[in-house]
Design a protein around this motif. Structure first.
Motif, PDB file in Angstrom:
ATOM      1  N   UNK A  26       5.525   6.988  -3.780  1.00  0.00           N
ATOM      2  CA  UNK A  26       4.475   6.165  -4.548  1.00  0.00           C
ATOM      3  C   UNK A  26       3.296   6.140  -4.007  1.00  0.00           C
ATOM      4  N   UNK A  27       2.136   5.803  -4.738  1.00  0.00           N
ATOM      5  CA  UNK A  27       0.801   5.535  -4.265  1.00  0.00           C
ATOM      6  C   UNK A  27       0.411   4.270  -4.256  1.00  0.00           C
ATOM      7  N   UNK A  28       0.071   3.836  -2.880  1.00  0.00           N
ATOM      8  CA  UNK A  28      -0.209   2.281  -2.670  1.00  0.00           C
ATOM      9  C   UNK A  28      -1.439   1.709  -3.510  1.00  0.00           C
ATOM     10  N   UNK A  29      -2.404   2.630  -4.079  1.00  0.00           N
ATOM     11  CA  UNK A  29      -3.331   2.191  -4.455  1.00  0.00           C
ATOM     12  C   UNK A  29      -3.519   2.750  -5.894  1.00  0.00           C
ATOM     13  N   UNK A  30      -2.404   2.929  -6.567  1.00  0.00           N
ATOM     14  CA  UNK A  30      -2.173   3.420  -8.172  1.00  0.00           C
ATOM     15  C   UNK A  30      -2.602   2.400  -9.078  1.00  0.00           C
TER      16      UNK A  30
ATOM     17  N   UNK B 191       9.158   6.497  -0.404  1.00  0.00           N
ATOM     18  CA  UNK B 191       7.930   6.463   0.390  1.00  0.00           C
ATOM     19  C   UNK B 191       6.603   5.921  -0.177  1.00  0.00           C
ATOM     20  N   UNK B 192       5.855   4.970   0.045  1.00  0.00           N
ATOM     21  CA  UNK B 192       4.974   4.320  -0.298  1.00  0.00           C
ATOM     22  C   UNK B 192       3.777   4.679   0.599  1.00  0.00           C
ATOM     23  N   UNK B 193       2.779   5.562   0.079  1.00  0.00           N
ATOM     24  CA  UNK B 193       1.508   6.019   0.801  1.00  0.00           C
ATOM     25  C   UNK B 193       0.337   5.106   0.606  1.00  0.00           C
ATOM     26  N   UNK B 194       0.231   4.149   1.585  1.00  0.00           N
ATOM     27  CA  UNK B 194      -0.986   3.270   1.380  1.00  0.00           C
ATOM     28  C   UNK B 194      -2.312   3.840   1.324  1.00  0.00           C
TER      29      UNK B 194
ATOM     30  N   UNK C 251       7.767   3.239   3.552  1.00  0.00           N
ATOM     31  CA  UNK C 251       7.507   3.853   4.715  1.00  0.00           C
ATOM     32  C   UNK C 251       6.131   4.712   4.662  1.00  0.00           C
ATOM     33  N   UNK C 252       5.240   4.373   5.731  1.00  0.00           N
ATOM     34  CA  UNK C 252       3.997   4.903   5.510  1.00  0.00           C
ATOM     35  C   UNK C 252       3.342   5.095   6.947  1.00  0.00           C
TER      36      UNK C 252
END
Length: 334
Positions: A255-259, A280-283, A332-333
């Motif tokens: 997932x994209x943290x700033x989506x 996994x969320x990528x901040x 997880x980032x």
């Protein structure tokens, strides 16, 4: 069949061939196969695009995967890219149901990928393509080893009132024979970088715009009422607990943290339901992680390499152990 479009900033991956798959009734899918560019060979990655994407947008990613020892197979969904369109106005994004996407994927798999590409097989899917992958997943349980889903379309990032209004309007238009009406946006327009919502990387955004400037016919406009209804029905279906239980393929969801396009909370809720999934969320990343800055792409590929067997120098168990028959590891980032 439209040949692949190459620009100075977006070269065609070495050895790529492009062909057409006959869907009958004069309709075709444009697909491309790229061989691995390094050894040892690890199998084939099948890329499933998001809405209003095309093969050309993934040239960089295809090259990255080929350098890891994978062949790559990908195609333009029906109704977009250089595959056949289904409305008189070819610029409109349209599909009757997401099962049509899943059926096209299965036909390509049986007709092209199985006979022509080395296994094992893995899926890498983005946004609406990830939703289509989930629709297809039960039928692929014994054929796809693992899936990586990027920012899957499981809900849009909007208020409840706006979503309800959109669903009511879309259903009304479709039921009255106006399913081809634009629901969001209109004809495709190239926006300046500052107005885009999908990436914070200006050079990659400009590169992708350059492809569409060279070949504007590859683009489609906003989704139609029919497309919105089809997506909503698919989301409702794949998020039912009884359906989730039928998805047996070990899956990494990123997932994209700033989506601002799809709902990251909806993705996280979905991941909790699945037994074989790691999240996994990528901040800081926006919706199109593979078109993002190197900072975010590197985090994605670190997770990819840990999850897909062979790429990390092991059997892919680093994330798989967390994902198979266990609760997902959330947020997880780096």
């Amino acid at each position: 069949m439209r040949p692949l479009v190459e620009t100075a900033a977006n070269p065609i991956p070495a050895g790529t061939r492009v062909e057409a798959l006959d869907l009958g009734k004069g309709k075709v899918l444009r697909y491309a196969i790229t061989p691995a560019s390094s050894h040892p060979l690890h199998g084939t990655i099948i890329i499933l695009h998001g809405r209003n994407e095309c093969i050309e947008k993934y040239f960089e990613t295809i090259t990255d995967l080929a350098s890891r020892g994978f062949a790559v197979a990908t195609f333009d969904w029906r109704g977009q890219g250089a595959s056949s369109r289904y409305l008189r106005n070819a610029a409109k994004g349209f599909v009757k149901r997401f099962d049509d996407y899943a059926g096209d994927f299965e036909l390509l798999f049986k007709s092209v990928i199985l006979p022509d590409c080395r296994g094992p097989y893995y899926v890498l899917a983005h946004s609406a393509g990830a939703l289509a992958a989930l629709v297809a997943a039960p039928a692929f349980a014994n054929r796809i080893r693992r899936m990586v889903l990027i920012a899957p379309l499981l809900d849009i990032n909007s208020s409840r009132a706006r979503k309800l209004t959109a669903r009511v309007i879309a259903n009304t238009l479709r039921s009255t024979g106006l399913g081809g009406t634009y629901m969001l946006g209109g004809p495709h327009v190239l926006r300046p970088f500052a107005a885009n919502e999908v990436t914070s990387d200006a050079s990659r955004y400009d590169r992708n715009c350059g492809v569409l400037e060279s070949a504007p016919e590859l683009a489609i406009g906003g989704p139609t009422a029919s497309w919105i209804v089809a997506a909503a029905k698919a989301i409702k279906r794949v998020t039912r607990p009884d359906y989730v239980d039928t998805i047996r393929i070990p899956t990494l969801i990123v997932a994209a943290g700033a989506d601002t396009v799809v709902s990251t909370p909806a993705i996280e809720r979905f991941a909790v339901q699945m037994r074989n999934t790691t999240l996994l969320t990528i901040d800081g990343a926006r919706h199109e992680i593979l078109q993002e800055k190197d900072l975010y792409r590197e985090q994605f590929f670190a997770a990819f390499d840990a999850f897909i067997p062979g790429t990390g120098g092991d059997d892919g168990s680093v994330l798989a152990e967390a994902g198979e028959d266990s609760e997902p590891a959330l947020d997880v980032s780096a």
